[in-house]
Write a protein that holds these residues in place. Structure first.
Motif, PDB file in Angstrom:
ATOM      1  N   GLN A  95       8.550  13.687 101.685  1.00 45.20           N
ATOM      2  CA  GLN A  95       7.343  14.416 102.062  1.00 45.20           C
ATOM      3  C   GLN A  95       7.679  15.762 102.706  1.00 45.20           C
ATOM      4  O   GLN A  95       7.001  16.765 102.468  1.00 45.20           O
ATOM      5  CB  GLN A  95       6.516  13.551 103.032  1.00 45.20           C
ATOM      6  N   LYS A 142       8.582  18.020  99.816  1.00 45.05           N
ATOM      7  CA  LYS A 142       7.436  18.413  98.993  1.00 45.05           C
ATOM      8  C   LYS A 142       6.558  19.444  99.694  1.00 45.05           C
ATOM      9  O   LYS A 142       5.936  20.290  99.056  1.00 45.05           O
ATOM     10  CB  LYS A 142       6.602  17.176  98.641  1.00 45.05           C
ATOM     11  N   THR A 143       6.491  19.375 101.013  1.00 46.77           N
ATOM     12  CA  THR A 143       5.661  20.320 101.761  1.00 46.77           C
ATOM     13  C   THR A 143       6.475  21.487 102.310  1.00 46.77           C
ATOM     14  O   THR A 143       5.936  22.348 103.006  1.00 46.77           O
ATOM     15  CB  THR A 143       4.966  19.613 102.940  1.00 46.77           C
ATOM     16  N   HIS A 144       7.787  21.488 101.996  1.00 40.51           N
ATOM     17  CA  HIS A 144       8.693  22.538 102.457  1.00 40.51           C
ATOM     18  C   HIS A 144       8.717  22.636 103.989  1.00 40.51           C
ATOM     19  O   HIS A 144       9.011  23.698 104.542  1.00 40.51           O
ATOM     20  CB  HIS A 144       8.319  23.896 101.867  1.00 40.51           C
ATOM     21  N   ALA A 145       8.405  21.518 104.649  1.00 37.93           N
ATOM     22  CA  ALA A 145       8.400  21.530 106.118  1.00 37.93           C
ATOM     23  C   ALA A 145       9.790  21.759 106.680  1.00 37.93           C
ATOM     24  O   ALA A 145       9.955  22.274 107.776  1.00 37.93           O
ATOM     25  CB  ALA A 145       7.829  20.219 106.658  1.00 37.93           C
ATOM     26  N   ASP A 158       4.021  18.524 112.264  1.00 35.54           N
ATOM     27  CA  ASP A 158       3.631  18.756 110.873  1.00 35.54           C
ATOM     28  C   ASP A 158       2.823  17.565 110.386  1.00 35.54           C
ATOM     29  O   ASP A 158       3.348  16.662 109.745  1.00 35.54           O
ATOM     30  CB  ASP A 158       4.882  18.943 109.988  1.00 35.54           C
ATOM     31  N   ILE A 199       0.728  17.129 108.074  1.00 31.86           N
ATOM     32  CA  ILE A 199       0.704  16.913 106.630  1.00 31.86           C
ATOM     33  C   ILE A 199       2.053  16.405 106.167  1.00 31.86           C
ATOM     34  O   ILE A 199       2.159  15.411 105.459  1.00 31.86           O
ATOM     35  CB  ILE A 199       0.346  18.223 105.884  1.00 31.86           C
ATOM     36  N   GLY A 200       3.106  17.066 106.604  1.00 39.15           N
ATOM     37  CA  GLY A 200       4.439  16.683 106.159  1.00 39.15           C
ATOM     38  C   GLY A 200       4.929  15.377 106.741  1.00 39.15           C
ATOM     39  O   GLY A 200       5.880  14.814 106.254  1.00 39.15           O
TER      40      GLY A 200
END
Length: 287
Positions: free
Chosen positions: A252, A255-258, A268, A270-271
């Motif tokens: 994750q 995918k979210t480039h966190a 984060d 979302i991440g």
């Protein structure tokens, strides 16, 4: 007085970050992921047999030889709850011994392979290839090969010392076990991403900064994973499922480039939320 005020403020901030990050849900998600992915059983099966045998032997011996003396000790603090708090302490002590034996003989390599397999299933082939050979079979499956990196040493003397020193917290009725889990979760959480940091080629400073930015999330993950690991006999199975959860969290983050642009102390959401995590594979993997 100011010192204790700062500690309380930091604890409150850390607790808020831990809850909002949803990272505590990943060890639980790892259980569901393993159940729904029989292809992982081939790698997990032999480890589980060894883990259960080791856990039964060590936990049984500790209860037989040390339980009653610890009941007497806990009675000084817990009164009528001494039988329960002593059981928690014995289980905690068993976890340390089981972890040392398993990591020394069979667990580390299995954790890395399972972590890589889950990352590959979720479409992170480029990342996995930085640390392991990956080839395509004639049937269209991706096949994991040998590791290209040196084995990780997950045995931490500081972590063990921190764990042992904090064991008496379990004798405090009500909040003792929660404090014990949170205190050790701070160090236990990042350990589950040791393979991720290795694949990302993070040096010590980068890793420290990355963890500090998500200190609440890693504490939440570590505390939840540790609570599952303390379950007698099957605790090491939950260690594997927490490894799977850690791989899903790493996916994750990718995918979210966190992991690329996070700066400062942050959450984060979302991440680090497991709520939207897909359970379907993007890549078929053969172990």
């Amino acid at each position: 007085m100011e010192y204790f005020t700062d500690i309380l403020q930091e604890t409150a901030t850390l607790s808020r970050e831990a809850v909002l990050s949803h990272a505590w849900s990943y060890p639980i998600l790892g259980i569901a992921y393993l159940v729904s992915h029989p292809v992982l059983y081939k790698a997990v099966g032999p480890v589980i047999v060894k883990a259960v045998t080791t856990s039964i032997a060590i936990t049984g011996a500790l209860f037989f030889f040390t339980y009653l003396p610890q009941v007497a000790f806990c009675a000084l603090f817990s009164g009528p709850l001494a039988f329960l708090t002593a059981a928690l302490m014995v289980v905690s002590e068993a976890y340390v011994l089981v972890a040392i034996v398993s990591k020394a003989f069979f667990l580390n390599a299995a954790q890395d392979r399972i972590f890589d397999a889950v990352l590959l299933q979720q479409g992170n082939e480029t990342l996995v290839e930085k640390g392991r050979q990956v080839r395509s079979s004639s049937s269209g499956f991706k096949v994991l090969g040998r590791s290209l990196t040196k084995p990780l040493n997950r045995f931490s003397k500081d972590g063990i010392l921190r764990y042992v020193v904090s064991l008496p917290l379990n004798s405090i009725p009500g909040v003792g076990t929660a404090l014990f889990l949170l205190y050790n979760g701070i160090k236990a959480g990042p350990a589950f991403h040791a393979r991720y940091f290795q694949l990302k080629s993070y040096d010590k400073i980068t890793r420290h900064e990355f963890v500090e930015q998500r200190k609440g999330a890693y504490t939440a993950f570590g505390a939840t994973a540790l609570a599952l690991n303390l379950v007698p006999v099957v605790g090491l199975l939950f260690n594997i499922t927490s490894t799977i959860g850690a791989a899903l969290w790493a996916n994750q983050l990718e995918k979210t480039h966190a992991s690329e642009f996070a700066t400062g102390r942050t959450v984060d959401t979302i991440g680090q939320s497991a709520e939207d995590m897909p359970m379907q594979d993007q890549v078929r993997v053969e172990l």
